[in-house]
Design an enzyme around this catalytic site. Sequence first.
Site, short mmCIF file in Angstrom:
data_model
loop_
_atom_site.label_atom_id
_atom_site.label_comp_id
_atom_site.label_asym_id
_atom_site.label_seq_id
_atom_site.Cartn_x
_atom_site.Cartn_y
_atom_site.Cartn_z
N GLU A 1 43.93 39.30 52.29
CA GLU A 1 43.49 40.61 52.92
C GLU A 1 42.21 40.86 52.86
OE1 GLU A 1 46.87 42.55 50.69
OE2 GLU A 1 47.57 43.29 52.74
N GLU B 1 53.35 38.28 48.87
CA GLU B 1 53.96 39.39 48.39
C GLU B 1 55.50 39.30 48.40
OE1 GLU B 1 51.14 39.16 50.33
OE2 GLU B 1 49.73 40.56 49.82
C1 3H9 Z 1 49.03 42.02 46.04
O1 3H9 Z 1 48.13 41.26 46.29
C2 3H9 Z 1 49.49 43.25 47.24
C3 3H9 Z 1 48.40 43.50 48.15
O2 3H9 Z 1 48.98 43.07 49.24
C4 3H9 Z 1 48.24 45.01 48.40
C5 3H9 Z 1 47.40 45.57 47.23
C6 3H9 Z 1 46.87 46.85 47.55
N1 3H9 Z 1 48.03 39.73 38.81
O3 3H9 Z 1 50.48 31.41 37.30
P1 3H9 Z 1 49.24 30.93 36.11
C7 3H9 Z 1 48.11 35.62 35.49
S1 3H9 Z 1 50.26 41.29 45.06
C8 3H9 Z 1 48.01 39.67 37.47
O4 3H9 Z 1 49.81 30.56 35.05
P2 3H9 Z 1 48.24 28.94 38.11
C9 3H9 Z 1 49.25 35.02 35.12
O5 3H9 Z 1 50.31 36.03 34.69
C10 3H9 Z 1 49.74 40.03 44.42
N2 3H9 Z 1 48.06 38.53 36.92
O6 3H9 Z 1 48.10 29.87 36.80
C11 3H9 Z 1 48.70 34.37 33.76
O7 3H9 Z 1 48.75 35.05 32.80
P3 3H9 Z 1 49.11 34.53 31.36
C12 3H9 Z 1 49.82 38.95 45.31
C13 3H9 Z 1 48.19 37.47 37.20
O8 3H9 Z 1 46.87 28.31 37.91
C14 3H9 Z 1 47.55 33.82 34.43
O9 3H9 Z 1 47.11 34.87 35.41
N3 3H9 Z 1 49.38 37.64 44.80
C15 3H9 Z 1 48.20 37.44 38.91
O10 3H9 Z 1 49.46 28.19 37.76
C16 3H9 Z 1 47.47 32.40 35.01
O11 3H9 Z 1 48.54 32.19 35.98
C17 3H9 Z 1 50.29 36.86 44.08
O12 3H9 Z 1 51.32 37.01 44.21
C18 3H9 Z 1 48.06 38.60 39.40
N4 3H9 Z 1 47.86 38.71 40.88
O13 3H9 Z 1 48.41 29.73 39.12
C19 3H9 Z 1 49.53 35.70 43.45
N5 3H9 Z 1 48.07 36.35 39.22
O14 3H9 Z 1 48.20 33.43 31.12
C20 3H9 Z 1 50.21 35.45 41.82
C21 3H9 Z 1 48.26 35.46 38.03
O15 3H9 Z 1 48.75 35.71 30.49
N6 3H9 Z 1 49.79 34.48 41.24
N7 3H9 Z 1 48.23 36.09 36.79
O16 3H9 Z 1 50.37 34.25 31.40
C22 3H9 Z 1 50.05 33.06 41.41
O17 3H9 Z 1 50.79 32.54 42.33
C23 3H9 Z 1 49.39 32.14 40.33
O18 3H9 Z 1 49.02 32.87 39.42
C24 3H9 Z 1 47.95 31.44 41.04
C25 3H9 Z 1 47.68 30.52 39.76
C26 3H9 Z 1 48.70 30.38 42.12
C27 3H9 Z 1 47.11 32.40 41.52
#
Ligand code: 3H9
Length: 699
Positions: A106, A126
């Site tokens: 975004e 999301e």
């Molecule tokens: C949003 O953006 C709302 C908006 O529309 C509006 C806003 C106003 N937050 O998955 P991994 C942590 S909603 C906090 O193992 P990978 C994860 O918990 C968000 N923490 O790595 C882990 O921590 P730990 C929309 C996060 O390489 C560490 O990072 N975004 C977040 O396999 C490593 O993650 C999503 O839905 C986060 N947003 O994959 C994306 N993301 O080591 C969500 C990750 O303590 N994230 N962590 O267990 C993902 O899909 C994957 O983490 C990503 C990396 C593909 C980025």
Amino acid sequence: MGGAGLERDGAVGIITIDNPPVNAMSPGLPGAILARLAEAQADDAVEAVVLRGAGKGALAGADIRSFGTPWPEGEPTLRDVIAAIELSAKPVIATLAGYWLGGGLELALSCHYRVASRKTQVGQPEVALGFPPGAGGTQRLPRLAGVEAALAMIVDGTPVDAPEAAEKGILDRVIDGDLLEGAVAFAGERIAAGPPHALARERTPELRDPDIFAATRERLERRARGQRAPLACLECVELALEVPFDEGIRRERAIFEACMASAESRALRHVFFAERAVRKVPGIGKETSVRPIESAAIVGAGTMGRGIATCFANAGISVRLMDSDSQALEHAMAGIRSEYEGRVKRGRIAAADAEDRIGLIEPIETLERVAGADLVIEAVFEEMPLKEEVFRALDAVCDEGAIIASNTSYLDVNHLADIVPRRRGNVLGMHFFSPAQVMRLLEVVRTDSATLEALASVLALAKRLGKLAVVAGVCHGFIGNRMLEGYTREVRFLLEEGASPVEIDAALTAFGMAMGPCSVADLAGLDVSWRKRKADAHLRDPAKRYSAVADRLCELGRFGQKTGAGYYRYEPGSRAPVPDPEVDALIAEVAAESGIERRAIAADEIVERCLYPLVNEGARILDEGIALRASDIDIVWINGYGFPRWRGGVMHWADEVGLDAVHATIARLDESGDHWEPAPLLSRLASEGKGFADVDRAA
Ligand code: 3H9
């Protein structure tokens, strides 16, 4: 919280967003970005701004951990950054690498331009967290990518790679070679070209297929039954066409906030962290040595053995499939081949790749030939004496240091380890779910004697196999199947008491289960559990209520779909269940024999009666340390038994209902039933006003 830095390269200001590990927008970070943007605006030497992520360059969006707690008063938000970018007279070029997701994308969409390295993935995931994008994604993406492409990305949440994103108009350039250099060069070109630097908000969304919303709505009503978020996403994208941009942004925000506050979103966010927590096993870390597994052998070429062999082949690991019955072996290899051929026909895999994978599976007929394998998985019939015999034979032929795993779904793996005392440290359970090549769940059963190295090696292997591994302790049925017993028991009791198979299945599918329990039994085959009940008959407490409904169906040869009849009837060649009066009569007869007066049973009662035994047994499993944390139990039930993800799994759902309410119902049922004694942990948490999540935190 992280921060943001500003450097200058000629006329280009470079803002680097830094909040490891994935540069999520935690409180404090938007304020830091705003400050750097203001500095860049104020610096006359800066004519364009490049915005990028530190580390691997990802921007994973909003900080999911910060949801559920109020944003600090007065602290700028991502939306303030977006507003500032859109007011900037100097073009801002988002420079994407790794994953730019959710609020990350975004932010990029609000910039004047977007460039990315080839391997970048962009998406609005999301929906998987139970809400639509909330920082303008649903209004800007359709204006850049067109309505159809944006709708698909937002409703399904699936990311696309950089070349596809460029094709859709989301990216202005895909950069090979050094990304920052490429981005600065791109900025130079934009400076030279001069204004206007168009923004997404100024464009008109393009719609090619006027039926797309109706068709998507219809698909979601079928596929996302019971969920709010996918339809909310659709509503928001529709707004992009129907109302002016700023109103669309306001209404998107209102829908986002309502969804964020829902039980569905709490559940899905819980699952997001549960999937990451499940990988963490106390005592195992980066320093734990892991044995490489380059070759494997599977003993037993039945359905499970064959499926497990396919998993290895799919992961590129050579595997021997052993069965002393040459016909069974031939049948298994033919089955494997025909399955791959089917996948080639459906375009899922290239013919050459299919051949390569089949080539990795070597059929063998003697146990001696498993020698040399780094890992052997026993997948013979579920009978202890047979498994003991296989383990003894393996002891004689396996290399020292080979890991020996049993694919048992119930039996005592500690006992199997005792059969091979000198290898005790290398024995574990690997409970695959059927069909093994499809189901993601794997219970890794940790024996009392397994070494951390053996456990870590199997967990690393599971990852290579693409499995979601959950560590379970040794007990009858481990996590999933141990809990299943109470569920199926109550189904039979409910049938006797007056509910029909259709009513039971309807109540549970309306709750969100992927399939009703009677349909599942018909699909899996009723004979398997019948055999087990007969074998375990001597262990049953005769004083306790027992339902003979399923046994009586089996006595009639009604084994489910494979015999054309089980709880339902099936027309030849059809998998559609047809209610069968013969079953109704049989159930009524069994009930009469037991003196049970039948009555109408409401859907709510069916749900409680079937699901509360799961919660109660889950509490015992957690208390005994069979599961490391409550959320691991949730992962098992979501991925192995069709429990709805959007309800967060059995234990999270119970927390949402409130353990005091769950406990009160179980205690009431305990007064008249003999299988309902509340688990001590459940009683304790209920009396303390706590939930299972509190136990997780304590762990
Ligand atoms: C949003 O953006 C709302 C908006 O529309 C509006 C806003 C106003 N937050 O998955 P991994 C942590 S909603 C906090 O193992 P990978 C994860 O918990 C968000 N923490 O790595 C882990 O921590 P730990 C929309 C996060 O390489 C560490 O990072 N975004 C977040 O396999 C490593 O993650 C999503 O839905 C986060 N947003 O994959 C994306 N993301 O080591 C969500 C990750 O303590 N994230 N962590 O267990 C993902 O899909 C994957 O983490 C990503 C990396 C593909 C980025």
